[in-house]
Design a protein around this motif. Sequence first.
Motif, PDB file in Angstrom:
ATOM      1  N   PRO A   1      21.512  19.610   4.674  1.00  0.00           N
ATOM      2  CA  PRO A   1      21.996  18.646   4.158  1.00  0.00           C
ATOM      3  C   PRO A   1      22.773  17.453   4.705  1.00  0.00           C
ATOM      4  O   PRO A   1      23.118  15.989   3.887  1.00  0.00           O
ATOM      5  CB  PRO A   1      22.474  18.784   2.941  1.00  0.00           C
ATOM      6  CG  PRO A   1      21.498  20.250   2.770  1.00  0.00           C
ATOM      7  CD  PRO A   1      21.543  20.333   4.572  1.00  0.00           C
TER       8      PRO A   1
ATOM      9  N   GLY B   1      23.131  21.874  -1.261  1.00  0.00           N
ATOM     10  CA  GLY B   1      23.813  21.707   0.312  1.00  0.00           C
ATOM     11  C   GLY B   1      24.824  22.528   0.911  1.00  0.00           C
ATOM     12  O   GLY B   1      24.865  22.752   2.267  1.00  0.00           O
TER      13      GLY B   1
ATOM     14  N   SER C   1      17.339  18.449   2.491  1.00  0.00           N
ATOM     15  CA  SER C   1      18.154  17.412   2.870  1.00  0.00           C
ATOM     16  C   SER C   1      17.587  15.888   2.769  1.00  0.00           C
ATOM     17  O   SER C   1      18.356  15.085   2.765  1.00  0.00           O
ATOM     18  CB  SER C   1      17.803  18.342   4.331  1.00  0.00           C
ATOM     19  OG  SER C   1      17.785  18.769   5.113  1.00  0.00           O
TER      20      SER C   1
END
Length: 319
Positions: A32, A191, A271
């Motif tokens: 991410p 993330g 992501s």
Amino acid sequence: MKEDITNKGINRLSGIFFVAFVLLIILFQWPPTVALLLGIALTTILNNPIQQQSKRLTSIFLQVSIVGLGFGMNFIQVIEVGEKGFVFTLLTIGTAIGLGFIIGRLLKVDRLISYLISVGTAICGGSAIAAIGQVVDADENDVSVSIGTVFILNAIALFVFPAIGEMLGLTQVQFGLWAAIAIHDTSSVVGAATNYGNEALMIATTIKLARALWIVPLALITSVIFNKQSRASSFPWFILLFIFTSLINTYTNIPEEIKNHILIVSKTGFSLTLFLIGLGISPAKLRLVGFRPLLQGAILWAILLVSSLILIIRMPNLN
């Protein structure tokens, strides 16, 4: 005429880079943090080629990825982790909204923007702001400024939190709880936790989603305070699907290979979500936010970040 031709060329080039970055993120499963930087770079250097669709696509990717993540979680552990974070959630939501009101008044931030920033910090970032914004009939500028503020801080958190966790030697449990409480948006929570470890990811996701359920009672309270009618759209329905997939994972014998593929797709989805969020952090959005709302959000976030970290470190059962 020349300007139109130039703009068309930039838009075409931006579209090519957009497709290329999406394919690279999928093929190489870039994390991410990398995806976020690519999004910011693309919109800063060229522009956002899907500006009209970004918000909708971000919501779809995020929700589908969260539902898929349920296939990697045990429902019994989900309940246990949710109970562990309940007291923290209750305390931090009340504290964040109360402090946000005081800081907003001191900095002379618009009352509605101040409230939306406080709500976004207290619960789940852009999702909470969008939901509560509907309840109070906030205009597009108020919502954009508030979401812009938390998105900027989210981008910082994505890089800073894992580094602080490693520096302080936080356990997976400690980091997961801290990330869920002190990072605004679910996408950035996932993330940051992904970068820290699988256990941290499970804990952070579970507590953050449990935290997001507080949108519902807060929407009702807000409707009373602002004398507005609450709406059913404030409820984050996808969380029920996350619970359902965790139940399937717990009480059925799905082959590990299938579950692993689902989890890989889900993490790639996160992501892509961060990539789309990066596309929204443009120079124009930064200028729109303004200094005072950003300062309010930063001060409130810093207080929540530090205080929750100290409390978590001092809890013996989390060491």
